[in-house]
Design a protein around this motif. Sequence first.
Motif, PDB file in Angstrom:
ATOM      1  N   TRP A  80      30.518  43.022  42.148  1.00  0.00           N
ATOM      2  CA  TRP A  80      29.844  43.535  43.340  1.00  0.00           C
ATOM      3  C   TRP A  80      28.965  44.742  43.065  1.00  0.00           C
ATOM      4  N   SER A  94      36.721  43.184  35.987  1.00  0.00           N
ATOM      5  CA  SER A  94      37.708  44.034  35.328  1.00  0.00           C
ATOM      6  C   SER A  94      38.351  43.323  34.128  1.00  0.00           C
ATOM      7  N   GLY A 120      30.852  36.598  39.434  1.00  0.00           N
ATOM      8  CA  GLY A 120      30.093  37.851  39.431  1.00  0.00           C
ATOM      9  C   GLY A 120      30.825  39.013  40.069  1.00  0.00           C
ATOM     10  N   CYS A 138      33.632  42.855  30.593  1.00  0.00           N
ATOM     11  CA  CYS A 138      34.646  43.583  31.373  1.00  0.00           C
ATOM     12  C   CYS A 138      34.257  45.056  31.501  1.00  0.00           C
ATOM     13  N   GLN A 168      38.477  51.060  45.375  1.00  0.00           N
ATOM     14  CA  GLN A 168      38.022  51.873  44.249  1.00  0.00           C
ATOM     15  C   GLN A 168      38.187  53.372  44.548  1.00  0.00           C
ATOM     16  N   GLU A 207      33.817  38.764  46.438  1.00  0.00           N
ATOM     17  CA  GLU A 207      34.008  38.667  47.889  1.00  0.00           C
ATOM     18  C   GLU A 207      33.334  39.824  48.636  1.00  0.00           C
ATOM     19  N   GLU A 229      39.083  53.152  33.283  1.00  0.00           N
ATOM     20  CA  GLU A 229      37.766  53.065  33.911  1.00  0.00           C
ATOM     21  C   GLU A 229      37.870  53.635  35.320  1.00  0.00           C
TER      22      GLU A 229
END
Length: 488
Positions: free
Chosen positions: A134, A212, A132, A234, A312, A161, A361
């Motif tokens: 986040w 991703s 999964g 993705c 990010q 994580e 993205e």
Amino acid sequence: MTFDSLNPADGSLVASFPVMGEAEVRGVVGTARQATAWWRGLGFDGRAERLAAWRRDIWRRVDEIAELIHRENGKPVEDAVLEVVLTVEHLHWAEKNAAKVLRAQKVNPGPLFANYSARVNYDPLGVVGVIGPWNYPLYSPNSAVAFALAVGNTVVLKPSEFTPAVSQWYVDAFAAANPDAPEGVLSLVTGLGETGAALCNAGVDKIGFTGSTRTGKRVMAQCAETLTPVVLECGGKDPVIVAGDADLRAAARAVAWGAFANSGQTCVGVERVYVVDAVADEFTALLLEQLDGVRSGQDATANYGPMTMPAQVDVVRRHVADAVERGATFLKGGPDSIGERFIEPIVMTDLPEDALAVREETFGPTLTLCRVDGVDEGIKFANDHDYALSASVFSRSHGDEIADQLRAGQVSINAVIAFAGMGAVPMGGVGASGFGRVHGADGLREFAQTRGVVRQKFGLPGFELIAIKRARHVLPVMRKVLSVRHGL
Ligand code: NDP
């Protein structure tokens, strides 16, 4: 060895979790394998009862899990509540529809085998591994977990994580709501990327991955070694087309939410707008009006929270720096809007289509706006992309016509993202956005094994087509019959 999950707003500790290695992951998958007989043996009704108990428990404790999502992912509590709402709605759909969708179906065996009956079964695969992300730590894994469980599989979940505590709560809630369930119906493995890789190699029967494209390719390569099937959800770079006949206020409202909610960290979030030149000024003014006062923060009145994954922020910074270099005009915000953890809304225009903020993205609270001569040019730009997750069009009279020309796994007309809340509507990508579907009947079948079962109801002595000593007259008769059938 352990790792820490931190609150992205202030870096405080949420909880620590073990980094599980290959042997531990294999052990958990082994326990899940043992639990398959019990879970499968419950049948659709028994499983629906168990899933309903879990769903009610999640909803009863909505404030508790919303608060945890807020702390671990950073999104405002209200948005976390919305995430819980969508999660229980999908659970409800999977639980209510599994029997109807997956019941064995009688099919026509065809004229060559008129003495046969045939059915198609949709059996559980066994153990499904779910990896999964986040950004929607409850909703997103649930899209695979709930549907895989409803089919009759047991599930091993490896959360990101960055958000393991939410998944721990979710898995514990299942056990608490179903004290009679043996260990292993739904289990958690925690760790970093290597733990996800270990899950791919631990003998599971399918992997449901969200994340991703880069990691999705790695997962697929790992799974190729054992021919383990995968469903990959993705990234995306979702476009919105605003046509000349659009309700511009509605479009501006939807784009503002679709691009900036959840700090733009939504796989099906809006990242690009193509607006027809004739209405571009009016649309832009309405969009900026919508964004007036919109801000990030951690207080109750903030519209969205911090960036969940620290790295990010660098992606957003890189895209915005490239936009500056490429001569972008900033309609709102700019490079100074990017803080250490929080990013204020950024709207850019006058960007070439090969700018990073258009090609990659961004997954942050940014939006690119491009004026197009007409809808056709908008469709061309929208479709000219590696990603093809979802897309939207705003048009009073031509919505369906435009929607049908957009390359995407799902398209919204006069709305954005709404499909993600509809249990019956499948969701997934095309191209670099992945393949396979979650949600809906397709999302159930994704975690089922199709098995054809045919039965000879009676023999045809002297007319057997499949016989080692086929009678000499069978094929000539067959050829005549087939010539008539195929119109010759
Ligand atoms: P990743 O794709 O790296 O991670 C997604 C999941 O895969 C996590 O649980 C991760 O674990 C796990 N993982 C990492 N490496 C492996 C591996 N080799 N084998 C199996 N599983 C693995 O996403 P990130 O969190 O790093 O985010 C990177 C980018 O992905 C974002 O910038 C965004 O563009 C995109 N993204 C898209 C999402 C979507 O919904 N489509 C959701 C999240 C991110 P761990 O976290 O422990 O490394």
